[in-house]
Design an enzyme around this catalytic site. Structure first.
Site, mmCIF file in Angstrom:
data_model
loop_
_atom_site.group_PDB
_atom_site.id
_atom_site.type_symbol
_atom_site.label_atom_id
_atom_site.label_comp_id
_atom_site.label_asym_id
_atom_site.label_seq_id
_atom_site.Cartn_x
_atom_site.Cartn_y
_atom_site.Cartn_z
ATOM 1 N N SER A 225 0.825 -1.193 0.000
ATOM 2 C CA SER A 225 0.000 0.000 0.000
ATOM 3 C C SER A 225 0.875 1.264 0.000
ATOM 4 O O SER A 225 1.700 1.433 -0.894
ATOM 5 C CB SER A 225 -0.939 -0.064 1.207
ATOM 6 N N ASP A 453 -8.880 -3.801 -6.237
ATOM 7 C CA ASP A 453 -8.369 -3.275 -4.970
ATOM 8 C C ASP A 453 -9.142 -2.014 -4.605
ATOM 9 O O ASP A 453 -9.243 -1.086 -5.406
ATOM 10 C CB ASP A 453 -6.877 -2.962 -5.110
ATOM 11 N N HIS A 481 -7.400 -5.721 -0.768
ATOM 12 C CA HIS A 481 -6.279 -4.776 -0.784
ATOM 13 C C HIS A 481 -4.971 -5.528 -0.623
ATOM 14 O O HIS A 481 -4.761 -6.195 0.390
ATOM 15 C CB HIS A 481 -6.465 -3.763 0.339
#
Length: 511
Positions: A225, A453, A481
């Site tokens: 991320s 995502d 995610h």
């Protein structure tokens, strides 16, 4: 399900969503020292690069902790002003030839790397990887144990997270603006020393120092991320020191804050549609049958209901209003394994019991049962507001952007648009700007993108892989995610082979 741990094994990006987000002491023997550098280290930084880490048992079986010193201001390394960077490791378990250290970062910004290492990466990464690497992480400057940014105390944070994010009139707009100003003022009052020095570029420089004091010639790294932005920034600053880098759930450093927030809004709509498709097939779906538009309207009706009359949650000071309800839903959209829990929590909330959705919101904000918050939200705002200029100049600019946000997500668009106002009142001027990162001359870098995502849209991974001179895109056709370690043998095999053998997946590989 322990909702407080729900989101802590995946990298959480909370890029521009103001109201919606995601140290160990020294002791023991000296066991690590700096190695020869691939390129010269500035004279003022040599004492830092040459420091030794004193490892100690940090209270979690199998892990050691230490503290690294870094200059508060990299432009003035000799000023005597330092920050403490908390570091943790679990040494390679064997068998096989040791490959050095593998640094991991869970995202955020604001996520604790040490918490992620001890709760997941150091024990849950594939055994062949843990066998040959020392698993290492750190809390980036401003985060958790590393000279943390502090803004509001627990009760004030409780009030902040309940502020209406979809103002219906001028009075509600004024309260929202006042909440952002109070938050920013609290950060300035309690953390003025570190606020100008918690940028992603600062953290990337800390990573290079950590690489050196661990004795590694090159940096091996898995970032999830926001951790992909941190890793790409490192590669752009130190391309000759790049080892094996995996950037999973990639961010796009070339996108300005407004576009990032709007893209992410569309990502949550995509994830919500995946949830509704599954929900309609379940007997316990609280949103009923029909397509995503119909289910979306029912969810919006529920949000309006609790906006007008919050539902009891078991905590009289925190009934479930629209803001906390929205946060709870978004929290569960990060991982499809949380969908059954979301169905249950929504069913209960629609029947007047908001406890389940409140627990999901608390997991997102990292609020503990005793009312204490981790500094996730504080660090998140501090890093994001320093890395890029604010998306909006004020409420009028939000008004102008609302149609585009509502087009991106009829369900979440208005709330996420207003949440993006958070950096407008920040007390420190941004030092970064959106720009492509090329890392020209770096070794092959693997960029991982998931097609549905919610938090880091797939197109960001495509863009980052194109920007990086040596980027290779690995695609996971799925939900949730990030992709590594989340159930795809195809993804895990490709990444494990790269980490262990150095060979990136073939261009265009999809799983």
């Amino acid at each position: 399900m322990d909702t407080r741990r729900l989101l802590r094994t995946t990298g959480t990006v909370i890029a521009a969503a103001g109201l919606l987000l995601s140290g160990c002491t020294s002791g023991g023997p000296d066991v690590a020292s700096a190695s020869a550098e691939p390129s010269p280290v500035p004279a003022g930084l040599r004492p830092y690069y040459g420091q030794k880490l004193n490892w100690r048992d940090c209270g979690v079986e199998g892990f050691q902790c230490a503290t690294m010193k870094a200059p508060l201001d990299y432009a003035k390394p000799g000023s005597g002003q330092d920050v403490d960077i908390a570091v943790a490791r679990r040494t390679a378990t064997g068998p096989g030839k040791k490959l050095g250290s593998l640094l991991v970062n869970p995202g955020g910004p604001g996520g604790s790397g040490i918490g992620y290492l001890q709760a997941y990466a150091g024990i849950g990464y594939p055994a062949p990887v843990r066998a040959r690497y020392d698993m290492v992480s750190f809390d980036p400057r401003g985060v958790s144990r590393s000279s943390p940014v502090e803004c509001l105390n627990g009760p004030a944070m409780d009030r902040f997270t309940q502020v209406d994010q979809t103002p219906d009139d001028q009075a509600e707009r004024a309260r929202l603006v006042a909440a952002f100003k109070e938050f920013a003022a609290g950060c300035e009052q309690r953390s003025a020393r570190v606020l100008p020095h918690v940028s992603t570029a600062d953290a990337a420089r800390d990573m290079d120092m950590l690489r050196a004091v661990l004795g590694d010639e090159k940096l091996n790294y898995v970032g999830a991320s926001y951790g992909t932005f941190l890793g790409a920034t490192y590669a752009d600053l130190f391309p000759d020191r790049v080892g094996r880098l995996v950037l999973d759930g990639a961010m796009d450093p070339s996108r300005p804050a407004l576009d990032l927030s709007r893209d992410q809004t569309a990502g949550f709509e995509t994830a919500f549609r995946s949830f509704t498709k599954d929900c309609a097939q379940q007997a316990d779906c609280p949103l009923g049958k029909g397509g995503p538009e119909e289910q979306g309207r029912r969810l919006k009706d529920f949000f309006r209901k609790v906006d007008a009359q919050p539902a009891p949650s078991g905590d009289p000071a925190r009934p479930l209003g629209e803001s906390l309800a929205t946060t709870g839903v978004i929290a569960a959209l990060y991982d499809e394994s949380a969908w059954p829990h979301l169905r249950e929590a929504l069913t209960e909330a629609m029947n007047g019991d908001g406890a389940g959705l409140l627990a999901l919101a608390d997991s997102y904000y990292e609020r503990e049962p005793d009312g204490k918050y981790a500094n996730l939200m504080s660090a998140n705002a501090a890093v994001n507001c320093l890395d890029q200029p604010a998306a909006f100049s004020g409420p009028e600019a939000v008004d102008a952007a609302l149609p585009s946000f509502e087009k991106a997500s009829p369900v979440f668009g208005d709330g996420l648009a207003w949440a993006t106002l958070n950096c407008t009142y920040w007390p420190v001027k941004a030092t970064g700007t959106p720009k492509p990162l090329t890392a020209r001359g770096a070794a092959p870098i693997v960029v991982v993108g998931t097609t549905r995502d919610p938090a880091t849209p797939y197109k960001w991974a495509q863009s980052l892989a194109d920007q990086l001179d040596s980027g290779t895109l690995l695609t996971y056709d799925g939900d949730g995610h990030t992709a590594y370690g989340r159930g795809s043998d195809c993804i895990d095999t490709a990444i494990n082979h790269y980490l262990l053998e150095g060979s990136p997946p073939a261009p265009g590989k999809r799983c």
